[in-house]
Design a protein around this motif. Sequence first.
Motif, PDB file in Angstrom:
ATOM      1  N   ALA A 227      49.221  32.567  76.233  1.00  9.67           N
ATOM      2  CA  ALA A 227      48.260  33.373  76.995  1.00  9.67           C
ATOM      3  C   ALA A 227      48.949  34.530  77.700  1.00  9.67           C
ATOM      4  CB  ALA A 227      47.538  32.493  78.007  1.00  9.67           C
ATOM      5  N   ARG A 228      50.180  34.333  78.125  1.00  8.74           N
ATOM      6  CA  ARG A 228      50.915  35.386  78.836  1.00  8.74           C
ATOM      7  C   ARG A 228      51.599  36.364  77.894  1.00  8.74           C
ATOM      8  NH1 ARG A 228      54.774  33.595  83.503  1.00  8.74           N
ATOM      9  NH2 ARG A 228      54.527  35.838  83.901  1.00  8.74           N
ATOM     10  N   TYR A 247      40.333  27.928  70.473  1.00  7.63           N
ATOM     11  CA  TYR A 247      40.103  29.376  70.473  1.00  7.63           C
ATOM     12  C   TYR A 247      39.549  29.831  71.818  1.00  7.63           C
ATOM     13  CZ  TYR A 247      38.339  33.870  68.580  1.00  7.63           C
ATOM     14  OH  TYR A 247      38.076  35.200  68.329  1.00  7.63           O
ATOM     15  N   ALA A 248      38.503  29.143  72.294  1.00 10.41           N
ATOM     16  CA  ALA A 248      37.876  29.531  73.560  1.00 10.41           C
ATOM     17  C   ALA A 248      38.848  29.366  74.726  1.00 10.41           C
ATOM     18  CB  ALA A 248      36.620  28.695  73.798  1.00 10.41           C
ATOM     19  N   ASP A 249      39.626  28.285  74.700  1.00  9.70           N
ATOM     20  CA  ASP A 249      40.575  28.027  75.791  1.00  9.70           C
ATOM     21  C   ASP A 249      41.647  29.105  75.839  1.00  9.70           C
ATOM     22  OD1 ASP A 249      41.927  26.282  77.838  1.00  9.70           O
ATOM     23  OD2 ASP A 249      43.457  26.185  76.269  1.00  9.70           O
ATOM     24  N   LEU A 250      42.205  29.461  74.684  1.00 11.93           N
ATOM     25  CA  LEU A 250      43.302  30.423  74.679  1.00 11.93           C
ATOM     26  C   LEU A 250      42.808  31.828  75.036  1.00 11.93           C
ATOM     27  CD1 LEU A 250      46.214  29.792  74.317  1.00 11.93           C
ATOM     28  CD2 LEU A 250      46.085  30.527  71.939  1.00 11.93           C
ATOM     29  N   LYS A 251      41.621  32.197  74.550  1.00  7.04           N
ATOM     30  CA  LYS A 251      41.065  33.508  74.900  1.00  7.04           C
ATOM     31  C   LYS A 251      40.795  33.584  76.402  1.00  7.04           C
ATOM     32  CE  LYS A 251      40.602  35.305  70.657  1.00  7.04           C
ATOM     33  NZ  LYS A 251      40.970  36.641  70.169  1.00  7.04           N
ATOM     34  N   ALA A 252      40.280  32.497  76.985  1.00  5.21           N
ATOM     35  CA  ALA A 252      40.008  32.481  78.425  1.00  5.21           C
ATOM     36  C   ALA A 252      41.304  32.564  79.223  1.00  5.21           C
ATOM     37  CB  ALA A 252      39.228  31.219  78.793  1.00  5.21           C
ATOM     38  N   ARG A 253      42.324  31.879  78.765  1.00  3.80           N
ATOM     39  CA  ARG A 253      43.619  31.929  79.455  1.00  3.80           C
ATOM     40  C   ARG A 253      44.199  33.348  79.407  1.00  3.80           C
ATOM     41  NH1 ARG A 253      46.986  26.642  79.457  1.00  3.80           N
ATOM     42  NH2 ARG A 253      45.494  24.999  78.947  1.00  3.80           N
ATOM     43  N   ALA A 255      42.505  36.153  79.209  1.00  4.83           N
ATOM     44  CA  ALA A 255      41.719  36.972  80.136  1.00  4.83           C
ATOM     45  C   ALA A 255      42.137  36.708  81.575  1.00  4.83           C
ATOM     46  CB  ALA A 255      40.235  36.679  79.948  1.00  4.83           C
ATOM     47  N   ALA A 256      42.422  35.440  81.898  1.00  5.83           N
ATOM     48  CA  ALA A 256      42.851  35.094  83.253  1.00  5.83           C
ATOM     49  C   ALA A 256      44.204  35.704  83.595  1.00  5.83           C
ATOM     50  CB  ALA A 256      42.910  33.570  83.406  1.00  5.83           C
ATOM     51  N   GLU A 257      45.004  35.989  82.564  1.00 11.66           N
ATOM     52  CA  GLU A 257      46.300  36.646  82.771  1.00 11.66           C
ATOM     53  C   GLU A 257      46.157  38.169  82.851  1.00 11.66           C
ATOM     54  OE1 GLU A 257      49.264  35.370  83.288  1.00 11.66           O
ATOM     55  OE2 GLU A 257      48.816  33.248  82.944  1.00 11.66           O
TER      56      GLU A 257
END
Length: 447
Positions: A227-228, A247-253, A255-257
Amino acid sequence: MTRRQLHLNAFLMSTGHHEASWRLPESDPYASVDLAHYRDLARIAERGTFDSLFLADGPVLFNHVGQRPSGVLEPLTLLTALAVATEHIGLIATASTSYNSPYNLARRFASLDHISGGRAGWNIVTTAGADAARNFGLDDEPAHATRYERAAEFLDVARKLWDSWEDDVVVADKAVGVWGDERKIHPPRHRGTHFSVEGALNVPRGPQGYPLLVQAGSSQDGRHFAARHAEAVFTAQQTLGDAQRFYADLKARAAAEGRDPDHLKILPGIVPLIGATEAEARAHERVLDEHIVPEHGLQHLERLLRLEPGTLRLDAQLPADLPPESAIEGAKSRYTLIVELARRERLTVRELIGRLGGGRGHLTFAGTPEQVADAIEKWFGLGAADGFNIMPALLPSGLALFVDHVVPILRARGLYRTEYGPRGTLRDRYGLPRPVNPYTVPSLTHA
């Protein structure tokens, strides 16, 4: 609005991803060290307008030599040769942050980027396993979290090294006698927990700035790292639901970064077995599976599950008391995927070995070209993938079948490019920006 397009990567592995592929009559058991074999594969993938090709690697002899072809050429060396045999396709090499130094590795990737005209990619791995550690003077592998901490600092140093040359250092003023502008060289002078690196790189900044940054870990530490830092993620998912959640988890992570989630491309692995009919494809799969030596698979599975030799029985299910993922220091996500697959489908060890023989936990799909294309389109359209890591069970024929029969269907459906278009970098192929050198960004002043 331009329609979203698939990304395809060709994961090349000697005679193919199926562990028994080398035993088939058409296979060359010496292919793993044959440059001509890899050159031909690269050209087949380029004929299919693949975004990239990828070579796995590790600083250890992974397999018992009795089981399958085990010797592999060092990937950056091999990709340098393939760079001059191809024109468009990206060239992604696996390299470990645990058993390399940032300066040498940053130099090698910058060199490949120059030689290839901006087509280099780095699959960043932390390298699990005590066997690899013992090749570098360690008694055991470093802890999982420690490996990822080192990887983050390693990448930070590599970026500093790639940025140590501004893009316009070279002035080449023959009349005055000045080749380069010393003011535009920026030594990292890095002092960290794992590394101390003083001087600037001795290779100019590459055409892409940085190579495409790829990552393949799906553990919690791996997801945080991806994610970073990652721009493409190679992952293994067995079901559409699992792939959608990942997919959803990694995309959200991402965005959070503070990143654009579209700048993180997720490519699950798929092992396509293609036939003119589904029955023909499944017959091809059976032929490969019948060539598996169960005892070899049994030994490999015991090592992967961290079990003592002789623990597993071929016609029994996995033991009920396997350790949790939290107790595993290496390949955490693959461990969990395999255990969950065996539990979910109530597989015997013999059946599990057969399922893993084709793709080591990646999705194996047998069918017609239309069925393979349907599966790819479904995952792509339902938020499970930005593209796929194509892992032919048998090489070169499996890659040629995919290029000649599946790719035209994807093109006809408007999902995939028909040509490369203008010469571009690997980042261009993946729709990613070129990293800006921080030394060239104008400073902001306030009145």
